[in-house]
Design a protein around this motif. Structure first.
Motif, short mmCIF file in Angstrom:
data_model
loop_
_atom_site.label_atom_id
_atom_site.label_comp_id
_atom_site.label_asym_id
_atom_site.label_seq_id
_atom_site.Cartn_x
_atom_site.Cartn_y
_atom_site.Cartn_z
N SER A 1 32.61 58.32 -7.49
CA SER A 1 33.84 59.12 -7.41
C SER A 1 33.76 60.10 -6.23
CB SER A 1 34.09 59.86 -8.73
OG SER A 1 33.11 60.84 -8.93
N TRP A 2 32.57 60.63 -5.95
CA TRP A 2 32.43 61.51 -4.78
C TRP A 2 32.70 60.74 -3.50
CZ3 TRP A 2 29.47 61.72 -0.36
CH2 TRP A 2 29.52 62.92 0.36
N ASN B 1 36.51 60.21 -3.29
CA ASN B 1 37.28 61.43 -3.07
C ASN B 1 36.88 62.22 -1.82
OD1 ASN B 1 38.80 61.06 -5.42
ND2 ASN B 1 37.18 61.98 -6.67
N THR B 2 35.60 62.25 -1.49
CA THR B 2 35.13 63.12 -0.42
C THR B 2 34.31 62.39 0.64
OG1 THR B 2 35.00 64.91 -2.03
CG2 THR B 2 33.87 65.26 0.04
N ARG C 1 35.80 61.08 3.88
CA ARG C 1 36.21 62.11 4.84
C ARG C 1 35.06 62.49 5.77
NH1 ARG C 1 39.08 63.70 0.01
NH2 ARG C 1 41.32 63.68 0.41
#
Length: 132
Positions: free
Chosen positions: A34-35, A38-39, A42
């Protein structure tokens, strides 16, 4: 002489791609799934922008090629750039060669545009479709 600057560029491009994959692997293994979703992406995208920005900034200082300068009508600047690279006598010869090449390309480009004249356009399309 022409291929000499191309080799380091290609080598650095391949090394950069490899390094990007290694860094992205490290970033992807840093957190949970999930990290990453979501992140993590980026960070991968943002870190890839740093070398691109550095390259863009370095291109601001890169000189124009002698051929471009001569083609743009800035013959003296083009000659000076060639003279710096290969010496005065060779630069004179190359400048004349570039002038002849630019003149030939200008003449050839007019001939290329002739292919799209109304009388030849239909034949060009038919020939392209037959080949395909």
């Amino acid at each position: 002489m022409r291929g000499l600057p191309a080799f380091p560029y290609q080598l650095l491009a391949v090394c950069g791609i490899f390094l990007t994959n290694v860094i992205n692997y490290i970033i992807a293994s840093y957190g949970s799934r999930s990290w990453d979703v979501n992140t993590g992406w980026r960070w991968m995208l943002g870190l890839g922008a740093i070398p691109a920005a550095a390259f863009l900034l370095s291109m601001v200082r890169a000189p124009e090629s002698p051929r471009f300068l001569i083609q743009a009508g800035r013959t003296e600047e083009g000659f000076a750039a060639l003279e710096h690279i290969i010496g005065t006598e060779q630069a004179r010869l190359r400048t004349d060669d570039i002038h002849a090449s630019v003149k030939l390309e200008t003449e050839m480009s007019h001939e290329f545009h002739d292919l799209f004249r109304p009388g030849l356009r239909k034949a060009l399309v038919i020939g392209a479709l037959i080949k395909a």
